[in-house]
Design a protein around this motif. Structure first.
Motif, short mmCIF file in Angstrom:
data_model
loop_
_atom_site.label_atom_id
_atom_site.label_comp_id
_atom_site.label_asym_id
_atom_site.label_seq_id
_atom_site.Cartn_x
_atom_site.Cartn_y
_atom_site.Cartn_z
N ASP A 8 2.14 6.14 4.38
CA ASP A 8 2.19 7.31 5.27
C ASP A 8 3.59 7.61 5.80
O ASP A 8 3.77 8.50 6.64
N GLY A 9 4.59 6.86 5.33
CA GLY A 9 5.97 7.12 5.74
C GLY A 9 6.36 6.54 7.07
O GLY A 9 7.50 6.72 7.53
N SER A 10 5.44 5.81 7.70
CA SER A 10 5.73 5.22 9.01
C SER A 10 6.23 3.79 8.86
O SER A 10 6.31 3.25 7.75
N LYS A 11 6.55 3.18 9.97
CA LYS A 11 6.92 1.76 10.00
C LYS A 11 5.75 0.91 10.52
O LYS A 11 5.93 -0.26 10.86
N ASN A 12 4.57 1.50 10.54
CA ASN A 12 3.40 0.80 11.06
C ASN A 12 2.98 -0.33 10.12
O ASN A 12 3.28 -0.32 8.92
N ALA A 13 2.26 -1.28 10.68
CA ALA A 13 1.72 -2.38 9.87
C ALA A 13 0.75 -1.83 8.83
O ALA A 13 0.12 -0.78 9.04
N PRO A 14 0.63 -2.49 7.69
CA PRO A 14 -0.34 -2.05 6.67
C PRO A 14 -1.73 -1.87 7.28
O PRO A 14 -2.15 -2.66 8.13
N THR A 231 1.15 -8.19 -0.36
CA THR A 231 2.42 -7.56 -0.75
C THR A 231 2.67 -6.23 -0.05
O THR A 231 3.67 -5.57 -0.33
N ALA A 232 1.78 -5.82 0.84
CA ALA A 232 1.90 -4.50 1.48
C ALA A 232 3.15 -4.42 2.34
O ALA A 232 3.55 -5.38 3.00
N GLU A 233 3.75 -3.23 2.35
CA GLU A 233 4.94 -2.95 3.13
C GLU A 233 4.57 -2.08 4.34
O GLU A 233 3.49 -1.50 4.38
N PRO A 234 5.47 -1.97 5.33
CA PRO A 234 5.19 -1.08 6.46
C PRO A 234 4.84 0.34 5.98
O PRO A 234 5.48 0.88 5.08
N GLY A 235 3.83 0.91 6.59
CA GLY A 235 3.38 2.25 6.23
C GLY A 235 2.34 2.29 5.13
O GLY A 235 1.68 3.31 4.93
N ASP A 236 2.19 1.19 4.39
CA ASP A 236 1.18 1.15 3.33
C ASP A 236 -0.23 1.17 3.94
O ASP A 236 -0.47 0.59 5.00
N TYR A 237 -1.14 1.82 3.25
CA TYR A 237 -2.54 1.79 3.66
C TYR A 237 -3.41 1.74 2.41
O TYR A 237 -2.99 2.13 1.32
N ILE A 238 -4.61 1.26 2.59
CA ILE A 238 -5.59 1.22 1.50
C ILE A 238 -6.79 2.05 1.92
O ILE A 238 -7.28 1.93 3.05
N CYS A 239 -7.25 2.91 1.03
CA CYS A 239 -8.40 3.76 1.31
C CYS A 239 -9.69 3.08 0.87
O CYS A 239 -9.80 2.62 -0.27
#
Length: 290
Positions: A8-14, A231-239
């Motif tokens: 999502d382009g943020s620095k939020n936790a996965p 392996t998720a990076e900041p801003g990553d999300y799973i639907c």
């Protein structure tokens, strides 16, 4: 040519995003509490229910109501994505999941199809996740695991009911099957939410009963979340996209009502709301194990 995670382009936790496939609202039975009106009314109800996005939703309505949007397509041959991928990008879809091939292709043809998907995903910088589904190249768990050896960069939409029922995963012991498909869990970046039992691909569930097959799906979903989180990076999300489909296409089971008329065994809308609770539990458990 790694297929990227949705981000999502943020620095939020996965994070986890809970969506719904629009087919879940299609032709709901008369007794359902779900939306039965026009597209606008359905999108409004989906927002109010707390879903964050729609697969195969109306792009204009999703934009109006602040819903995210994901795509779905069947891809039979090289070239089939050439027009779809730029369209999805232009219309701000987050990602797409695809049924790839028919499952009767040679390994050479399978490799050609997978290479094509990887190339298109890289070219348009757009996540395209290959779905685990009957009548596709991923219909067999052995062949799919072998794919991960030839293409470790492949990423999947985990629609596990097709394997659980279609390959009768409990026959011979479920745990060894789960361990065998760990390379799949490690590469799941999208999921379709549907629970089946060993004989039917979509059945009504009750979370408080904790039927054995419900727990099996919880295990598969949790393993997939852990694979993502590794392996998720900041801003990553799973639907996680609830996809409960109608009886006319042989998903929902039917039973006779009090008058002897066949009807769907349950309310797919209420089931979708229950799935939200179940998957939030799986996500919490996955994070605790990290």
């Amino acid at each position: 040519m790694m297929i990227k995670n949705t981000n999502d382009g943020s620095k939020n936790a996965p994070s986890l995003r809970i969506d719904i496939n629009y087919g879940t609202c299609e032709d709901l039975p008369s007794f359902s509490t779900g939306p039965k009106g026009n597209d606008r009314e359905k999108h409004i109800r989906i927002v109010k229910a707390g879903f964050q996005g729609i697969q195969d939703g109306n792009p204009e309505l999703c934009k109006e109501f602040g819903l995210q949007l994901t795509a779905h397509a069947r891809i039979n041959d090289v070239g089939d994505l050439d027009e779809l991928a730029p369209k999805w990008n232009a219309e701000n879809y987050n990602c797409a999941t695809i049924h790839l091939g028919w499952g009767i292709e040679s390994d050479e043809k399978v490799d050609e199809l997978v290479k094509y998907v990887l190339e298109i995903s890289s070219k348009f910088d757009f996540p395209i996740y290959i779905e685990t589904h009957r009548a596709t190249i991923t219909q067999d768990i052995f062949r799919t695991v072998e794919l991960t050896k030839r293409f470790p960069e492949i990423r999947f939409n985990g629609d596990f009911s097709h394997w659980y029922t279609g390959q009768e995963m409990v026959y011979g012991g479920i745990e060894n099957k789960l361990n065998f498909i760990q390379p799949i869990f490690d590469r799941v970046r999208f999921m379709h939410g549907r629970i089946g039992n060993p004989g039917s691909i979509q059945v009504d569930v009750k979370n408080d009963i904790n039927l054995e097959y419900v727990n099996h799906f919880k295990k598969m979903w949790k393993r997939s979340f852990i694979g993502f989180l590794k392996t998720a990076e900041p801003g990553d999300y799973i639907c996680f996209t609830v996809e409960l489909l109608k009886a006319e296409i042989f998903y929902a089971r039917t039973i006779p009502n009090g008058s002897g008329i066949e009807q769907e065994e349950g309310d797919r809308w209420q089931q979708a709301l229950l799935y939200k609770e179940i998957i939030e539990e799986c996500w919490r458990n996955a994070k605790q194990e990290m």
